[in-house]
Motif scaffolding. Structure first.
Motif, PDB file in Angstrom:
ATOM      1  N   TRP B  34       0.857  -1.180   0.000  1.00 51.31           N
ATOM      2  CA  TRP B  34       0.000   0.000   0.000  1.00 51.31           C
ATOM      3  C   TRP B  34       0.897   1.235   0.000  1.00 51.31           C
ATOM      4  O   TRP B  34       1.880   1.307   0.744  1.00 51.31           O
ATOM      5  CB  TRP B  34      -0.899   0.024   1.231  1.00 51.31           C
ATOM      6  CG  TRP B  34      -2.080  -0.891   1.170  1.00 51.31           C
ATOM      7  CD1 TRP B  34      -2.180  -2.143   1.710  1.00 51.31           C
ATOM      8  CD2 TRP B  34      -3.352  -0.621   0.564  1.00 51.31           C
ATOM      9  NE1 TRP B  34      -3.431  -2.659   1.461  1.00 51.31           N
ATOM     10  CE2 TRP B  34      -4.165  -1.745   0.769  1.00 51.31           C
ATOM     11  CE3 TRP B  34      -3.893   0.472  -0.130  1.00 51.31           C
ATOM     12  CZ2 TRP B  34      -5.483  -1.817   0.300  1.00 51.31           C
ATOM     13  CZ3 TRP B  34      -5.196   0.402  -0.590  1.00 51.31           C
ATOM     14  CH2 TRP B  34      -5.979  -0.731  -0.372  1.00 51.31           C
ATOM     15  N   LEU B  72      -7.223  -1.466   3.752  1.00 51.88           N
ATOM     16  CA  LEU B  72      -6.433  -0.458   4.461  1.00 51.88           C
ATOM     17  C   LEU B  72      -7.390   0.350   5.325  1.00 51.88           C
ATOM     18  O   LEU B  72      -8.368   0.902   4.823  1.00 51.88           O
ATOM     19  CB  LEU B  72      -5.713   0.467   3.471  1.00 51.88           C
ATOM     20  CG  LEU B  72      -4.897   1.607   4.083  1.00 51.88           C
ATOM     21  CD1 LEU B  72      -3.673   1.054   4.813  1.00 51.88           C
ATOM     22  CD2 LEU B  72      -4.463   2.608   3.013  1.00 51.88           C
ATOM     23  N   TYR B  85      -4.380   6.802  -2.549  1.00 57.23           N
ATOM     24  CA  TYR B  85      -3.867   5.567  -1.971  1.00 57.23           C
ATOM     25  C   TYR B  85      -3.879   4.487  -3.044  1.00 57.23           C
ATOM     26  O   TYR B  85      -4.908   4.205  -3.649  1.00 57.23           O
ATOM     27  CB  TYR B  85      -4.716   5.152  -0.756  1.00 57.23           C
ATOM     28  CG  TYR B  85      -4.493   6.068   0.409  1.00 57.23           C
ATOM     29  CD1 TYR B  85      -5.134   7.308   0.476  1.00 57.23           C
ATOM     30  CD2 TYR B  85      -3.613   5.738   1.430  1.00 57.23           C
ATOM     31  CE1 TYR B  85      -4.905   8.184   1.530  1.00 57.23           C
ATOM     32  CE2 TYR B  85      -3.382   6.597   2.490  1.00 57.23           C
ATOM     33  CZ  TYR B  85      -4.028   7.823   2.525  1.00 57.23           C
ATOM     34  OH  TYR B  85      -3.785   8.677   3.576  1.00 57.23           O
ATOM     35  N   CYS B  87      -2.878   0.489  -4.109  1.00 57.06           N
ATOM     36  CA  CYS B  87      -2.523  -0.884  -3.808  1.00 57.06           C
ATOM     37  C   CYS B  87      -1.724  -1.394  -5.002  1.00 57.06           C
ATOM     38  O   CYS B  87      -2.063  -1.069  -6.156  1.00 57.06           O
ATOM     39  CB  CYS B  87      -3.811  -1.674  -3.609  1.00 57.06           C
ATOM     40  SG  CYS B  87      -3.656  -3.447  -3.640  1.00 57.06           S
TER      41      CYS B  87
END
Lengths: 112, 109
Positions: B34, B72, B85, B87
Motif C-alpha cells: 500500500w 487499508l 492511496y 494498492c
C-alpha cells in the motif's frame, strides 16, 4: 533510513530529443525498476533489471527505451527520441527481491 | 496480466472519521504493498503485506491472500491523510508491481 534518489526532479525537453533519467538505488538492493505515471492515471511498470540485465519489461518499454547500470551505484533510463506521450512522472524503485520495493521521488518529464 | 481493482475511487471524509479502502486482485500474489501518493507526487510506502495484518499508528492493513483482497484502515483521519492511496501487487513468480487505479481521499477540516 536509506532511500532511492532520482535526478533531475523536473525535465523539459523538445519532441525528438534524447533524455536520460538517473537513479541511485539503495546500496544493498539487487533489483531495480522503472515505472511511469501519466498525469491522473495509475502507475505502470516499464522494466526491471537484475544482475546487469533486463529481467522483465512491459509492452510500453519499446526500442526507444533503454536502461543501463554504468557503475556500481547509478541506474539510468534513456528515451532516445521523445514523443509528446512520453510526458509523465518516472519513478525508479529498488528492492532485495521478494520484499518491499522502495520508490524514489520521481522525475517529472514534460515533452513539448 | 493480473487485475487490481480498488474501491471506492473517491472518498471525502470529515477530519476525525474512520475509513476502509479495499483492494481486490485477480490472481495469487507474492507481494502486496500500500502506498500513499502525496500532493507532490511522491509514493510513500505504507505497508508491505502479502498476507496477515499489520498496524502502524493510525493505519492498519489486512490481506486475505486466499480470498484475494486487502483492506487499508485509516482511523481518526487528518487533513494530511489526503491524497491518493494505491494498492500494488506482484504476481507469483514475478517481481514487478501492478498498481490499482487508486482511491482519492480528501479529508476536510
Amino acid at each position: 533510513e536509506p532511500e532511492v534518489t532520482q535526478t533531475p526532479s523536473h525535465q523539459v525537453t523538445q519532441m525528438g530529443q534524447e533524455v536520460i533519467l538517473r537513479c541511485v538505488p539503495i546500496s544493498n538492493h539487487l533489483y531495480f525498476y522503472w515505472y511511469r505515471q501519466i498525469l491522473g492515471q495509475k502507475v505502470e511498470f516499464l522494466v526491471s533489471f537484475y544482475n546487469n540485465e533486463i529481467s522483465e519489461k512491459s509492452e510500453i518499454f519499446d526500442d526507444q527505451f533503454s536502461v543501463e547500470r554504468p557503475d556500481g551505484s547509478n541506474f539510468t533510463l534513456k528515451i532516445r527520441s521523445t514523443k509528446l506521450e512520453d510526458s509523465a512522472m518516472y519513478f525508479c524503485a529498488s528492492d532485495r527481491g521478494r520484499e518491499t520495493q522502495y520508490f524514489g521521488p520521481g522525475t517529472r518529464l514534460l515533452v513539448l | 496480466g493480473i487485475q487490481v481493482e480498488q474501491s471506492p475511487p473517491d472518498l471525502i471524509l470529515q477530519e476525525g472519521a474512520n475509513s476502509t479502502l479495499r483492494c481486490n486482485f485477480s490472481d495469487s500474489v507474492n507481494n502486496l504493498q500500500w502506498f500513499h501518493q502525496n500532493p507532490w507526487g511522491q509514493l510513500i510506502n505504507l505497508f508491505y503485506i502479502p498476507s496477515g495484518t499489520k498496524q502502524n499508528g493510525r493505519l492498519s492493513a489486512t490481506t486475505v491472500a486466499t480470498e484475494r483482497y486487502s483492506l487499508l484502515y485509516i482511523s481518526s483521519s487528518q487533513t494530511t491523510d489526503s491524497g491518493v492511496y494505491f494498492c500494488a501487487v506482484c504476481e507469483t513468480g514475478a517481481n514487478n508491481l501492478f498498481f490499482g487505479t487508486g482511491t482519492r481521499l480528501t479529508v476536510i477540516p
